[in-house]
Design a protein around this motif. Structure first.
Motif, PDB file in Angstrom:
ATOM      1  N   ARG A 161       0.565  -1.287   0.004  1.00 19.11           N
ATOM      2  CA  ARG A 161      -0.089  -0.234   0.086  1.00 19.11           C
ATOM      3  C   ARG A 161       0.839   1.317  -0.076  1.00 19.11           C
ATOM      4  N   LEU A 162       2.045   1.402   0.835  1.00 22.06           N
ATOM      5  CA  LEU A 162       2.584   2.322   1.202  1.00 22.06           C
ATOM      6  C   LEU A 162       3.494   2.767  -0.287  1.00 22.06           C
ATOM      7  N   ARG A 164       2.634   1.772  -3.259  1.00 25.80           N
ATOM      8  CA  ARG A 164       1.838   2.291  -4.399  1.00 25.80           C
ATOM      9  C   ARG A 164       1.658   3.833  -4.098  1.00 25.80           C
ATOM     10  N   TYR A 165       1.427   4.219  -2.877  1.00 25.61           N
ATOM     11  CA  TYR A 165       1.383   5.623  -2.864  1.00 25.61           C
ATOM     12  C   TYR A 165       2.436   6.321  -2.793  1.00 25.61           C
ATOM     13  N   GLN A 168       3.142   7.096  -6.646  1.00 20.36           N
ATOM     14  CA  GLN A 168       2.357   8.213  -7.448  1.00 20.36           C
ATOM     15  C   GLN A 168       2.772   9.563  -6.921  1.00 20.36           C
ATOM     16  N   SER A 169       3.588   9.557  -5.937  1.00 19.67           N
ATOM     17  CA  SER A 169       3.883  10.946  -5.396  1.00 19.67           C
ATOM     18  C   SER A 169       5.164  11.497  -6.072  1.00 19.67           C
ATOM     19  N   SER A 207       6.955   8.323   3.693  1.00 24.37           N
ATOM     20  CA  SER A 207       5.555   9.087   3.228  1.00 24.37           C
ATOM     21  C   SER A 207       5.498  10.080   4.491  1.00 24.37           C
ATOM     22  N   LYS A 211       4.786  14.064   3.528  1.00 22.14           N
ATOM     23  CA  LYS A 211       3.493  14.892   4.074  1.00 22.14           C
ATOM     24  C   LYS A 211       4.152  16.309   4.480  1.00 22.14           C
TER      25      LYS A 211
END
Ligand code: PHE
Length: 410
Positions: A161-162, A164-165, A168-169, A207, A211
């Motif tokens: 999940r992380l 994938r995130y 895309q960043s 991540s 942020k």
């Protein structure tokens, strides 16, 4: 209070040959800047806590710890330089001020909480300049996993999940292997398991950094770099840097928690990661605060610029140079209240006097006359003062000291 005791946060401690904690340090202990919601450090703490929203958030842990908590429980060797009285503040031989939030790892892991953040003031004897101060704030974060197959599958899902995130960043990551000969998995860990944990750590930190520092899609990508490191209480260990205004800046240290820590916490059959970051370093970047001493300012010109949950750029309120002038004089029969002197200076200088400090005093043993030296810091908020102008004001101050106090200038 007797001179063989000192009082720290309402608790008395014996003084001994190890004691090197000063009153100015003791005065910082109750302030807890990180718990002020509209202070840059409090705003940053909330922002990181909101990122790790499913972690337990601790921020009021007592700063006095034992050397065992700060060092031994984490596997620091007996001769580690951090233990010396020149580097750390000792209350006495049995107690010290924590030098890092890792001092609370064992007791926090012992609560059984698998995910936690702990924010606190930490103390290190250090030089004082625009980026060093003997008190600063750290945030420790940790995540504990059970070692069974179910826990491993859950971690794999989380990692996917992380990934994938992050994929895309707008972030560019310079990575290094999760484990290597010089940055090994621990002997009690299956290397594949250790790699999975290190990957979860890296993805979680990347991540967080996105942020905190990530811009919009049109901005230049955030550049993050992972570096091999060494800490006695993690292996493998890493340092993380971000590229900011043409320089690589160290942001935090982290790694896979040493099994000794979990053993000491009474939770041996676990694996996990921990990180520790310095809040001032990050806040200086995010809020554009140029000097670490500003965090301690009670000046409304500083504090009123910030509000809860908002990251805003600090506007310096005086970029004009300070001009220091000293004056020494004899007070007859040692009678003069400092406030009287300050009012005298205000009369002569108005708002141009920013700060008045007594820098020396001496009482003559025979005459009981007291000699004092005051240092006046002159500064304008909106213009550069000429030397001539300051000299004229200072001459007025000297004149008034003679007239009003009947004092003799030295
Ligand atoms: N306590 C370390 C420091 O102050 C940072 C750290 C925390 C490193 C947790 C690894 C794990 O530098």
């Amino acid at each position: 209070a007797s001179s063989t005791e000192i009082s720290i946060l309402g608790q008395k401690y014996e003084v001994d040959g190890t004691t090197n904690i000063t009153q100015s340090i003791i005065a910082k202990l109750p302030l807890r800047l990180h718990n002020q919601p509209a202070h840059p450090l409090g705003i940053l703490r909330s922002k990181i806590e909101s990122h790790f929203h499913d972690f337990v958030h601790l921020s009021s842990v007592h700063p006095v710890v034992t050397p065992a908590q700060n060092f031994d429980s984490l596997g620091f060797p007996a001769n580690h330089p951090g233990r010396s009285v020149t580097d750390s503040y000792y209350v006495n031989k049995d107690y010290m001020l924590r030098t890092h939030t890792s001092a609370h790892e064992v007791e926090t892991f012992a609560t059984g909480q698998p995910k936690w953040l702990l924010t606190a003031d930490v103390y290190r004897r250090d030089e004082i300049d625009s980026s060093h101060y003997p008190v600063f704030h750290q945030m420790e974060g940790a995540c504990v996993f059970k070692t069974d197959q179910v826990a491993i599958e859950e971690m794999k899902t989380d990692n996917a999940r992380l990934s994938r995130y992050l994929g895309q960043s707008n972030i560019v990551i310079e990575d290094i292997p999760h484990i290597s000969l010089t940055n090994p998995a621990q002997p009690t860990h299956d290397p594949a398991h250790s790699e999975l944990v290190a990957l979860n750590l890296k993805l979680s930190i990347n991540s967080l950094l996105l942020k905190l520092f990530g811009g919009g899609a049109r901005d230049a990508p955030l550049q993050v770099r992972w570096i091999e490191a060494y800490f006695p209480f993690t292996s493998p260990s890493f340092e993380v840097e971000i590229f900011y205004q043409g320089k690589w800046l160290e942001i935090l240290g982290c790694g896979v928690v040493q099994q000794l820590t979990f053993d000491n916490a009474g939770i041996p059959n676990n694996i996990g990661w921990a990180f520790g970051l310095g809040l001032e370093r990050i806040a200086m970047i995010l809020f554009g605060i140029p000097d670490i001493r500003l965090f301690w300012s009670t000046d409304p010109r500083f504090l009123s610029q910030f509000s809860e949950n908002k990251i805003t750029t600090f506007k310096p309120y005086s970029k004009y140079p300070a001009c220091f002038k000293d004056v020494s004089f004899w007070i007859p029969e040692a009678r003069l209240h400092e406030n009287d002197f300050c009012d005298l200076v205000r009369d002569a200088a108005g708002d141009l006097a920013e700060d008045v400090k007594m820098i020396d005093s001496f009482t003559h043993p025979k005459t009981n006359s007291k000699s004092v030296c005051y240092r006046i810091n002159y500064r304008s908020m909106d213009r550069s003062l000429s030397n001539e102008e300051v000299n004229n004001i200072q001459a007025k101050v000297v004149e008034q000291i003679k007239d009003k106090f009947g004092a003799e200038i030295r």
